[in-house]
Design a protein around this motif. Structure first.
Motif, mmCIF file in Angstrom:
data_model
loop_
_atom_site.group_PDB
_atom_site.id
_atom_site.type_symbol
_atom_site.label_atom_id
_atom_site.label_comp_id
_atom_site.label_asym_id
_atom_site.label_seq_id
_atom_site.Cartn_x
_atom_site.Cartn_y
_atom_site.Cartn_z
ATOM 1 N N ALA A 1 0.833 -1.205 0.000
ATOM 2 C CA ALA A 1 0.000 0.000 0.000
ATOM 3 C C ALA A 1 0.870 1.258 0.000
ATOM 4 O O ALA A 1 0.618 2.211 -0.752
ATOM 5 C CB ALA A 1 -0.936 -0.012 1.205
ATOM 6 N N SER B 1 2.406 1.788 -3.397
ATOM 7 C CA SER B 1 1.486 2.278 -4.428
ATOM 8 C C SER B 1 1.249 3.782 -4.278
ATOM 9 O O SER B 1 1.079 4.487 -5.275
ATOM 10 C CB SER B 1 0.162 1.506 -4.372
ATOM 11 N N LEU B 2 1.250 4.276 -3.043
ATOM 12 C CA LEU B 2 1.118 5.725 -2.836
ATOM 13 C C LEU B 2 2.344 6.455 -3.387
ATOM 14 O O LEU B 2 2.221 7.498 -4.045
ATOM 15 C CB LEU B 2 0.940 6.041 -1.343
ATOM 16 N N SER C 1 2.100 6.662 -7.076
ATOM 17 C CA SER C 1 1.134 7.644 -7.576
ATOM 18 C C SER C 1 1.748 9.043 -7.631
ATOM 19 O O SER C 1 1.503 9.794 -8.575
ATOM 20 C CB SER C 1 -0.140 7.650 -6.712
ATOM 21 N N GLN C 2 2.589 9.390 -6.656
ATOM 22 C CA GLN C 2 3.202 10.721 -6.691
ATOM 23 C C GLN C 2 4.328 10.796 -7.720
ATOM 24 O O GLN C 2 4.478 11.806 -8.408
ATOM 25 C CB GLN C 2 3.720 11.104 -5.299
ATOM 26 N N VAL D 1 4.710 8.922 -10.561
ATOM 27 C CA VAL D 1 4.160 8.905 -11.927
ATOM 28 C C VAL D 1 3.489 10.240 -12.228
ATOM 29 O O VAL D 1 3.584 10.759 -13.343
ATOM 30 C CB VAL D 1 3.169 7.732 -12.100
ATOM 31 N N GLY D 2 2.829 10.823 -11.226
ATOM 32 C CA GLY D 2 2.200 12.127 -11.420
ATOM 33 C C GLY D 2 3.223 13.223 -11.674
ATOM 34 O O GLY D 2 2.973 14.134 -12.475
ATOM 35 N N LEU D 3 4.369 13.132 -11.020
ATOM 36 C CA LEU D 3 5.438 14.108 -11.275
ATOM 37 C C LEU D 3 5.917 14.002 -12.721
ATOM 38 O O LEU D 3 6.114 15.012 -13.404
ATOM 39 C CB LEU D 3 6.596 13.867 -10.294
ATOM 40 N N MET E 1 4.212 12.905 -15.288
ATOM 41 C CA MET E 1 3.163 13.428 -16.165
ATOM 42 C C MET E 1 3.150 14.961 -16.146
ATOM 43 O O MET E 1 3.059 15.607 -17.185
ATOM 44 C CB MET E 1 1.802 12.896 -15.717
ATOM 45 N N THR F 1 6.463 14.304 1.082
ATOM 46 C CA THR F 1 5.297 13.480 0.730
ATOM 47 C C THR F 1 5.698 12.013 0.610
ATOM 48 O O THR F 1 5.054 11.119 1.174
ATOM 49 C CB THR F 1 4.698 13.942 -0.614
ATOM 50 N N TYR G 1 4.532 8.764 2.883
ATOM 51 C CA TYR G 1 3.954 7.551 2.314
ATOM 52 C C TYR G 1 4.764 6.313 2.713
ATOM 53 O O TYR G 1 4.209 5.232 2.907
ATOM 54 C CB TYR G 1 3.889 7.643 0.788
#
Lengths: 186, 186
Positions: free
Chosen positions: B132, B135-136, B139-140, B142-144, B146, B171, B175
């Motif tokens: 878990a 995965s958090l 998410s940060q 992959v978002g960076l 993008m 962050t 996580y």
């Protein structure tokens, strides 16, 4: 084609720089016709981007709780949209932006002018700080979309919206109003 | 084609489930030949994914500072890779995953088994909690990618790596080791 001309204008000049008059001229039609079929520049932009939702309609509930609840309310509204029937349209927009530089520009313009600037508009901060905080928020939200809906990483993919809000809203809230060192060019 | 058979097997059965013997059989060649040309299953997987880097080589520096420095060290290594000459290859992998369900599965398998599980392997937590938290983190990160490289959102797009580390490492650290409500299926 009015929509093709609109996409080109918005991608090239941005939302603020593009005009309905200029788009009509490029498409070889009368500006009154564009107004008649698409309404405002805002509505034409949403049509050009193929936006899955109108952020202006969702904004009141995001802002309703004040700056202190902005992270949680933003994420709740965001997840309701993405977990609802408009997800395919929203995913199509992300897919298209990843594959095409022009759509990436349109999506960026959409995110910045229609979503992020409005979300951070109530913050007591300079425009530069608001933009920096908004970009951090976007990085976490877009990453959540990629991890949950595109890559389907577990447990994010099958997590309940409430558990995602509990996990991620503190991050968004810190980016919006918390102590954070802002990203800056060298 | 050995690589096509490998992609199909890894996407369908995952890294752990796929075998060099099965891949060789599907490709109609001798397993010894696959070993000869690609080496280990690990190396074959990196070739099949067209991975821009071997996470195993980067891992020691990520883990070197211990769990308390994991967020910062992970982000620093991640940004050095993405700001370096392998960015086009890394971007191509993201683009391909967004456009194809099969490549998305391969990329997920790559992230989970080659990157995330190793990064969280030193944490004092159950496998479920480690997954878990991983995965958090994903998410940060992959978002960076993008926001900075695909959408080119400012100021993220032209921010210095050090200012991004200052903004985002807290962050990632939360996580990884901080107090966080973990995402969970309903």
């Amino acid at each position: 084609m009015v929509l093709a001309a609109a996409r080109a204008a918005f991608a090239e000049k941005g939302f603020d720089g593009a005009t309905i008059r200029g788009i009509a001229t490029a498409a070889g039609v009368d500006p009154a016709l564009v107004h008649h079929y698409f309404g405002t520049k805002d509505a034409l932009f949403l049509a050009a981007v193929e936006a899955p939702a109108d952020p202006a309609e969702l904004l009141p509930e995001v802002l309703a709780g004040g700056p202190g609840a902005l992270g949680e309310n933003l994420l709740r509204t965001f997840l309701r949209l993405w977990d609802g029937p408009r997800r395919p349209a929203a995913l199509a927009l992300i897919r298209s932006a990843v594959g095409s530089e022009w759509t990436a520009r349109l999506l960026r313009e959409f995110l910045v002018t229609r979503v992020l600037r409005r979300v951070v508009s109530t913050l007591d901060a300079s425009p530069e700080e608001r933009e920096a905080r908004g970009s951090l928020v976007a990085s976490q939200l877009v990453g959540l979309v990629m991890a949950r809906y595109v890559l389907r990483l577990e447990p994010l993919a099958s997590a309940t919206p409430e558990s995602l809000i509990a996990a991620l809203a503190p991050t968004l809230q810190r980016y919006l109003t918390g102590e954070v060192s802002l990203p800056a060019p060298g």
